[in-house]
Design a protein around this motif. Structure first.
Motif, PDB file in Angstrom:
ATOM      1  N   ASP A 163      34.817  44.256  52.766  1.00  0.00           N
ATOM      2  CA  ASP A 163      33.880  43.532  53.630  1.00  0.00           C
ATOM      3  C   ASP A 163      32.462  43.870  53.569  1.00  0.00           C
ATOM      4  OD1 ASP A 163      36.157  42.438  54.522  1.00  0.00           O
ATOM      5  OD2 ASP A 163      36.158  43.156  56.818  1.00  0.00           O
ATOM      6  N   ALA A 164      32.042  44.875  52.889  1.00  0.00           N
ATOM      7  CA  ALA A 164      30.859  45.234  52.506  1.00  0.00           C
ATOM      8  C   ALA A 164      30.109  44.196  51.454  1.00  0.00           C
ATOM      9  CB  ALA A 164      30.461  46.717  52.093  1.00  0.00           C
ATOM     10  N   ALA A 165      30.972  43.626  50.908  1.00  0.00           N
ATOM     11  CA  ALA A 165      30.691  42.820  49.808  1.00  0.00           C
ATOM     12  C   ALA A 165      30.997  41.140  50.266  1.00  0.00           C
ATOM     13  CB  ALA A 165      31.437  42.861  48.366  1.00  0.00           C
ATOM     14  N   HIS A 166      31.902  40.824  51.043  1.00  0.00           N
ATOM     15  CA  HIS A 166      32.252  39.440  51.399  1.00  0.00           C
ATOM     16  C   HIS A 166      33.124  39.605  52.666  1.00  0.00           C
ATOM     17  CE1 HIS A 166      36.084  40.861  49.575  1.00  0.00           C
ATOM     18  NE2 HIS A 166      35.512  41.424  48.582  1.00  0.00           N
ATOM     19  N   VAL A 167      32.887  38.555  53.336  1.00  0.00           N
ATOM     20  CA  VAL A 167      33.787  38.274  54.421  1.00  0.00           C
ATOM     21  C   VAL A 167      34.045  36.814  54.515  1.00  0.00           C
ATOM     22  CG1 VAL A 167      32.711  40.273  55.896  1.00  0.00           C
ATOM     23  CG2 VAL A 167      31.535  38.028  56.009  1.00  0.00           C
ATOM     24  N   ASN A 168      35.397  36.558  55.248  1.00  0.00           N
ATOM     25  CA  ASN A 168      35.734  35.226  55.245  1.00  0.00           C
ATOM     26  C   ASN A 168      36.728  34.991  56.171  1.00  0.00           C
ATOM     27  OD1 ASN A 168      37.389  37.087  52.854  1.00  0.00           O
ATOM     28  ND2 ASN A 168      39.063  35.780  53.998  1.00  0.00           N
ATOM     29  N   ASN A 169      37.157  33.759  56.630  1.00  0.00           N
ATOM     30  CA  ASN A 169      38.145  33.659  57.598  1.00  0.00           C
ATOM     31  C   ASN A 169      39.322  34.103  57.244  1.00  0.00           C
ATOM     32  OD1 ASN A 169      40.373  31.389  56.974  1.00  0.00           O
ATOM     33  ND2 ASN A 169      38.421  30.230  56.529  1.00  0.00           N
ATOM     34  N   PRO A 170      40.320  34.713  57.889  1.00  0.00           N
ATOM     35  CA  PRO A 170      41.625  35.223  57.500  1.00  0.00           C
ATOM     36  C   PRO A 170      42.961  34.425  57.342  1.00  0.00           C
ATOM     37  CG  PRO A 170      41.568  35.433  59.947  1.00  0.00           C
ATOM     38  CD  PRO A 170      40.167  34.671  59.445  1.00  0.00           C
ATOM     39  N   ILE A 171      42.512  33.034  57.147  1.00  0.00           N
ATOM     40  CA  ILE A 171      43.751  32.327  57.219  1.00  0.00           C
ATOM     41  C   ILE A 171      44.307  32.104  55.511  1.00  0.00           C
ATOM     42  CG2 ILE A 171      44.596  29.927  57.200  1.00  0.00           C
ATOM     43  CD1 ILE A 171      42.467  29.465  59.441  1.00  0.00           C
ATOM     44  N   GLY A 172      45.377  32.820  55.212  1.00  0.00           N
ATOM     45  CA  GLY A 172      46.000  33.120  54.059  1.00  0.00           C
ATOM     46  C   GLY A 172      46.236  34.437  53.523  1.00  0.00           C
ATOM     47  N   GLY A 173      45.485  35.269  54.369  1.00  0.00           N
ATOM     48  CA  GLY A 173      45.674  36.823  54.096  1.00  0.00           C
ATOM     49  C   GLY A 173      45.082  37.288  52.794  1.00  0.00           C
ATOM     50  N   LEU A 174      43.737  36.931  52.601  1.00  0.00           N
ATOM     51  CA  LEU A 174      43.102  37.117  51.247  1.00  0.00           C
ATOM     52  C   LEU A 174      42.011  38.249  51.219  1.00  0.00           C
ATOM     53  CD1 LEU A 174      43.093  33.547  49.736  1.00  0.00           C
ATOM     54  CD2 LEU A 174      44.843  35.316  49.702  1.00  0.00           C
ATOM     55  N   GLY A 175      41.279  38.345  52.289  1.00  0.00           N
ATOM     56  CA  GLY A 175      39.971  39.138  52.378  1.00  0.00           C
ATOM     57  C   GLY A 175      40.130  40.619  51.931  1.00  0.00           C
ATOM     58  N   LEU A 176      41.310  40.983  52.856  1.00  0.00           N
ATOM     59  CA  LEU A 176      41.634  42.410  52.613  1.00  0.00           C
ATOM     60  C   LEU A 176      42.150  43.006  51.006  1.00  0.00           C
ATOM     61  CD1 LEU A 176      42.146  45.425  53.444  1.00  0.00           C
ATOM     62  CD2 LEU A 176      44.155  44.669  54.489  1.00  0.00           C
ATOM     63  N   ASN A 177      42.961  42.050  50.670  1.00  0.00           N
ATOM     64  CA  ASN A 177      43.427  41.902  49.292  1.00  0.00           C
ATOM     65  C   ASN A 177      42.846  42.092  48.273  1.00  0.00           C
ATOM     66  OD1 ASN A 177      46.894  41.706  49.857  1.00  0.00           O
ATOM     67  ND2 ASN A 177      45.874  40.543  51.352  1.00  0.00           N
ATOM     68  N   CYS A 178      41.696  41.111  48.394  1.00  0.00           N
ATOM     69  CA  CYS A 178      40.638  41.184  47.239  1.00  0.00           C
ATOM     70  C   CYS A 178      39.754  42.511  47.347  1.00  0.00           C
ATOM     71  CB  CYS A 178      39.718  39.824  47.456  1.00  0.00           C
ATOM     72  SG  CYS A 178      38.549  39.694  46.479  1.00  0.00           S
ATOM     73  N   GLY A 179      39.759  42.905  48.330  1.00  0.00           N
ATOM     74  CA  GLY A 179      38.852  44.318  48.387  1.00  0.00           C
ATOM     75  C   GLY A 179      39.609  45.178  47.863  1.00  0.00           C
ATOM     76  N   ILE A 180      40.737  45.416  48.052  1.00  0.00           N
ATOM     77  CA  ILE A 180      41.705  46.473  47.516  1.00  0.00           C
ATOM     78  C   ILE A 180      41.701  46.345  45.915  1.00  0.00           C
ATOM     79  CG2 ILE A 180      44.023  47.355  47.188  1.00  0.00           C
ATOM     80  CD1 ILE A 180      44.513  46.882  50.243  1.00  0.00           C
ATOM     81  N   HIS A 181      41.592  45.065  45.340  1.00  0.00           N
ATOM     82  CA  HIS A 181      41.894  44.921  44.144  1.00  0.00           C
ATOM     83  C   HIS A 181      40.459  44.967  43.318  1.00  0.00           C
ATOM     84  CE1 HIS A 181      44.737  41.012  44.394  1.00  0.00           C
ATOM     85  NE2 HIS A 181      45.023  42.297  45.175  1.00  0.00           N
ATOM     86  N   GLU A 182      39.313  44.926  44.176  1.00  0.00           N
ATOM     87  CA  GLU A 182      37.926  45.533  43.655  1.00  0.00           C
ATOM     88  C   GLU A 182      37.878  46.938  43.673  1.00  0.00           C
ATOM     89  OE1 GLU A 182      35.846  41.738  46.050  1.00  0.00           O
ATOM     90  OE2 GLU A 182      35.795  43.703  46.901  1.00  0.00           O
ATOM     91  N   ALA A 183      38.510  47.809  44.629  1.00  0.00           N
ATOM     92  CA  ALA A 183      38.367  48.988  44.828  1.00  0.00           C
ATOM     93  C   ALA A 183      39.120  49.682  43.533  1.00  0.00           C
ATOM     94  CB  ALA A 183      39.236  49.557  46.067  1.00  0.00           C
ATOM     95  N   TRP A 184      40.341  49.262  43.198  1.00  0.00           N
ATOM     96  CA  TRP A 184      41.193  49.421  42.140  1.00  0.00           C
ATOM     97  C   TRP A 184      40.536  49.281  40.721  1.00  0.00           C
ATOM     98  CZ3 TRP A 184      44.472  52.793  40.754  1.00  0.00           C
ATOM     99  CH2 TRP A 184      45.445  52.419  39.463  1.00  0.00           C
ATOM    100  N   ASP A 185      39.810  48.215  40.802  1.00  0.00           N
ATOM    101  CA  ASP A 185      39.034  47.698  39.463  1.00  0.00           C
ATOM    102  C   ASP A 185      37.967  48.543  39.243  1.00  0.00           C
ATOM    103  OD1 ASP A 185      37.800  46.469  37.256  1.00  0.00           O
ATOM    104  OD2 ASP A 185      37.818  44.401  38.252  1.00  0.00           O
ATOM    105  N   LEU A 186      37.056  48.981  40.184  1.00  0.00           N
ATOM    106  CA  LEU A 186      36.082  49.771  40.256  1.00  0.00           C
ATOM    107  C   LEU A 186      36.517  51.196  39.843  1.00  0.00           C
ATOM    108  CD1 LEU A 186      33.067  50.185  40.175  1.00  0.00           C
ATOM    109  CD2 LEU A 186      33.196  50.512  42.599  1.00  0.00           C
TER     110      LEU A 186
END
Length: 397
Positions: free
Chosen positions: A289-312
């Motif tokens: 969420d420090a890099a991006h926020v979005n409406n939660p419909i679809g359950g994507l924001g948190l997942n994308c953040g975890i992908h970023e954490a793993w990638d980084l």
């Protein structure tokens, strides 16, 4: 002054995963969290297949599955006619992933699991109740001013401190985008929508006047809780939306009998679609969420953040083991476009599908969902995108 290799700011699920990944790679890590305890209020809970793959890599998957609910399907309904439009089955992805389902586990459980592992590692330090007030990148390292007056140094800093990120503000990075005029109301209840309606544990109901989404989570006692998510009216005040009479009226409107409209928790929040202009500045990075926020419909924001954490974490591991720092450029080059294409665009589309008011467009959209679910190839392609598997595979390639 002792210098850590990696300092992670923010101990939510993204920050705790980032810290755990870096620590498991063998690097010295400090995780700072401004709050004295992890927030356990109802928030994100849907964990997509590629995120489950990451949790398996981190050794968390068995505990995670034990604390949540496995959901293989999700449904789209037309609320005015109370009819099922389409059902999507993650079993169609069984040849693509070892986890052809989502797991609905409250995000604080993931954060606490990761923190529990970190506390048992000699190269990791978790400090709650400590916020960050300033960041200085010296080129060779980063110094961070803490709320307790101390300063700490690290080779790299990862900001995972939420939508109001102090790290992002210290870096002077713009948070580009907009805020929706309405808010979202989340009502947590014990009422069993699946038993009452025949829907599944993850159901989206389209309605031009007031859409609603239903999700079942395990609850801390593992006895099950349902969340009903509503859009509020633009002219509706916070007091009106949160009033007992208004909440009970909304529940009655989604087929809850008069005598069963009790609820456990309410959450009303503004909804944004924003992306940081940059995900990196020098030795400091933004995730979640420090890099991006979005409406939660679809359950994507948190997942994308975890992908970023793993990638980084993988990129930082390579640099700390001797590769040239230029490989860190891949982080923003990869992650920012992926968020815009797969999370921002898709969540906006999901919202518009639920709220469409034009009768012709609405009928066309619902029919398109029926046809997509009925066609095997389109069904799978839809799930690849909706689950972020397509995004994850693109990032890996």
């Amino acid at each position: 002054m002792q210098r850590q290799q990696i300092l992670v700011v923010g101990a939510g699920p993204v920050g705790s995963v980032a810290a755990l990944a870096c620590a498991r790679f063998g690097h010295s890590v400090t995780l700072l969290e401004a709050a004295a305890r992890i927030d356990d209020s109802p928030r994100a809970s849907t964990t997509q297949p590629p995120t489950l793959e990451i949790l398996a890599e981190l050794g968390l998957i068995e505990d995670y599955l034990a604390q949540g609910l496995v959901s293989r399907t999700f449904q789209f309904w037309d609320r005015p006619t109370r009819s099922l439009i389409a059902e999507f089955d993650f079993e169609r992805l069984k040849d693509e992933t070892a986890f052809p389902y989502v797991v609905q586990t409250e995000q604080h459980k993931l954060a606490n699991m990761a923190i529990g592992r970190l506390r048992g590692m000699r190269n990791a330090d978790v400090q709650l109740g400590v916020s960050v007030s300033g960041i200085t990148d010296h080129g060779s390292h980063v110094s961070v001013a803490r709320s307790d007056g101390r300063r700490v140094e690290a080779d790299y800093v990862v900001g995972c401190d939420g939508g109001r990120s102090t790290v992002r503000k210290c870096l002077g990075i713009d948070f580009e985008g907009y805020t929706w005029p309405e808010r979202f109301l989340v009502v947590t209840t014990k009422f069993d929508f699946q038993a009452a309606l025949g829907c599944c544990t993850r159901t989206y109901m389209a309605d031009p006047d007031e859409w609603v989404n239903f999700f079942k989570v395990a609850g801390d006692d593992l006895k099950g809780r349902w969340r009903a998510v509503f859009n509020t009216r633009e002219d509706e005040t916070d007091e009106q939306a949160l009033s007992d009479s208004s909440v009970r009226k909304r529940l009655r409107g989604v087929f809850v009998p008069e005598g069963q409209t009790d609820y456990l928790h309410l959450n009303l929040y503004k909804v944004h679609q924003r992306v940081a202009a940059h995900f990196r500045r020098g030795r400091v990075f933004l995730c979640g969420d420090a890099a991006h926020v979005n409406n939660p419909i679809g359950g994507l924001g948190l997942n994308c953040g975890i992908h970023e954490a793993w990638d980084l974490a993988q990129l930082l591991d390579r640099v700390l083991r001797g590769e040239h720092e230029s490989i860190l450029d891949a982080y923003e080059r990869r992650r920012r476009p992926l968020n815009i294409e797969y999370v921002q665009q898709q969540t906006v589309e999901n919202k518009r599908r639920l709220e469409e008011r034009d009768p012709a467009q609405r009928a066309k959209g619902l029919e398109e969902m029926r046809r997509t679910a009925a066609d095997a190839q389109r069904h799978k392609a839809f799930l690849m995108r909706a689950s972020l598997l397509e995004s994850a595979r693109r990032a890996a390639s």
